[in-house]
Design a protein around this motif. Structure first.
Motif, PDB file in Angstrom:
ATOM      1  N   HIS A 184       3.315   6.423   7.214  1.00 31.98           N
ATOM      2  CA  HIS A 184       3.451   5.077   6.662  1.00 31.98           C
ATOM      3  C   HIS A 184       2.091   4.396   6.590  1.00 31.98           C
ATOM      4  CE1 HIS A 184       7.805   5.329   6.907  1.00 31.98           C
ATOM      5  NE2 HIS A 184       7.574   6.048   7.978  1.00 31.98           N
ATOM      6  N   GLY A 185       1.048   5.208   6.795  1.00 30.56           N
ATOM      7  CA  GLY A 185      -0.258   4.604   6.981  1.00 30.56           C
ATOM      8  C   GLY A 185      -1.203   4.732   5.814  1.00 30.56           C
ATOM      9  N   ALA A 186      -0.784   5.360   4.712  1.00 28.03           N
ATOM     10  CA  ALA A 186      -1.722   5.536   3.617  1.00 28.03           C
ATOM     11  C   ALA A 186      -2.064   4.174   3.029  1.00 28.03           C
ATOM     12  CB  ALA A 186      -1.133   6.442   2.551  1.00 28.03           C
ATOM     13  N   PRO A 187      -3.338   3.775   3.083  1.00 26.41           N
ATOM     14  CA  PRO A 187      -3.690   2.485   2.477  1.00 26.41           C
ATOM     15  C   PRO A 187      -3.617   2.587   0.955  1.00 26.41           C
ATOM     16  CG  PRO A 187      -5.658   3.620   3.300  1.00 26.41           C
ATOM     17  CD  PRO A 187      -4.490   4.500   3.616  1.00 26.41           C
ATOM     18  N   ALA A 188      -3.315   1.482   0.291  1.00 26.77           N
ATOM     19  CA  ALA A 188      -3.278   1.504  -1.176  1.00 26.77           C
ATOM     20  C   ALA A 188      -4.663   1.874  -1.688  1.00 26.77           C
ATOM     21  CB  ALA A 188      -2.856   0.140  -1.689  1.00 26.77           C
ATOM     22  N   PRO A 189      -4.760   2.809  -2.628  1.00 29.56           N
ATOM     23  CA  PRO A 189      -6.074   3.189  -3.141  1.00 29.56           C
ATOM     24  C   PRO A 189      -6.663   2.063  -4.006  1.00 29.56           C
ATOM     25  CG  PRO A 189      -4.353   4.233  -4.427  1.00 29.56           C
ATOM     26  CD  PRO A 189      -3.659   3.496  -3.318  1.00 29.56           C
ATOM     27  N   LYS A 190      -7.984   2.105  -4.193  1.00 30.69           N
ATOM     28  CA  LYS A 190      -8.643   1.061  -5.010  1.00 30.69           C
ATOM     29  C   LYS A 190      -8.415   1.305  -6.496  1.00 30.69           C
ATOM     30  CE  LYS A 190     -11.817  -1.079  -1.963  1.00 30.69           C
ATOM     31  NZ  LYS A 190     -11.677  -0.294  -0.713  1.00 30.69           N
TER      32      LYS A 190
END
Ligand SMILES: [Zn+2]
Length: 288
Positions: A20-26
């Motif tokens: 649940h930890g994948a940060p939103a990509p730029k």
């Protein structure tokens, strides 16, 4: 507590956090997952000869589109994770379709494991879309029942008809009946509203077949084919499969898509084409 138990607990905790930890990509990313290889395909089903295609293997790929504003899963494989056990080596798995015909696949890794390795779990995914309802695209659909399903009415209706439509595996997607659903009515659906991820109507193979356009900052635009073509040679030799819902519609759709490819400059990724799929980098690597 034993050291091994503590290590196992940590591993579980770490994977739960990561899932649940994948940060939103730029910027937009496409992850290509290996969802198996279909063996012993008869090229005659695609009006092709063995010597024209060179291989009787067909790739099965699944795609995760990670956008700064959310996620889209495109196709979910041919074999549900729950029905096979990974062994660290390729596993041969047989699937029986509702019409009793059998297919053989070679599987390497469960989709949920491939997703976890890049920081996602099926329950995290915001949107789900299939290129179409055939069994080799919907296997893990039920795992994504919490997502919002993007589908056309003419595709959804036969999926839940009393008599299953040919080449569907209704038990694999039964949970979608109650999913939050957006019925796509226009030729194009801009998933995140900024023109980078667009589902395009591409009927013929099935009534509501669709393809996916993704505009990537470094890679450039890509069109993910669904089953518009299976083999590259269907495109170069102009052959249409024998099992289309509407072959004339497929021809018209192909003509429109070829025009679109020229105009947009997008590269075409033929999902099932074994040779070209093998050249794509697979997750955890990604296209951006
Ligand atoms: Zn297919």
């Amino acid at each position: 507590m034993k050291k091994s138990t503590i290590a196992a607990l940590w591993a579980t905790l770490a994977s739960a956090v990561l899932a649940h930890g994948a940060p939103a990509p730029k910027s937009v990313r496409v992850y290509v997952f290996d969802c198996g290889t279909l063996e012993h395909m008869d090229p005659a089903r695609f009006q092709l000869k063995k010597e024209e295609v060179g291989t009787d293997r067909i790739a099965v790929a699944c795609y995760l589109i990670a956008h700064p504003k959310g996620t889209l899963m495109w196709d979910t494989g041919a074999v549900p994770d729950a029905v096979w056990k990974p062994s660290g080596k390729p596993v041969t798995q047989r699937i029986t379709l509702p019409d009793s015909s059998e297919r053989e696949l070679t599987m390497a890794k469960p989709l949920s494991v491939e997703m976890r390795e890049v920081g996602y779990a099926p329950a995290d995914i915001q949107y789900l879309a299939f290129s179409h309802y055939h069994w080799d695209h919907t296997a893990n659909a039920n795992a994504f029942a919490g997502a919002t399903w993007l589908v056309r009415q003419e595709e959804r209706d036969p999926m839940f008809a009393d008599r299953p439509t040919p080449l569907t595996q209704p038990t694999d997607y039964s949970a979608l009946r109650n999913s939050k659903t957006v019925i796509l009515k226009n030729d194009e659906h801009d998933v995140f509203g900024d023109g980078t991820v667009i589902i395009k109507s591409a009927p013929g193979h099935t009534p509501g077949h669709q393809v996916l356009y993704v505009k990537l900052a470094k890679t450039g635009p890509v069109l993910i084919s669904g089953d518009l073509y299976h083999y590259l040679q269907e495109r170069t030799l102009d052959r249409v499969p024998t099992f289309e819902f509407n072959a004339d519609q497929t021809r018209a759709t192909r003509a429109a898509m070829e025009t679109f490819l020229k105009k947009s400059g997008a590269q075409l990724w033929i999902q099932h084409d074994f040779v070209s799929n093998a050249k794509l980098k697979k997750a955890p690597a990604y296209y951006e």
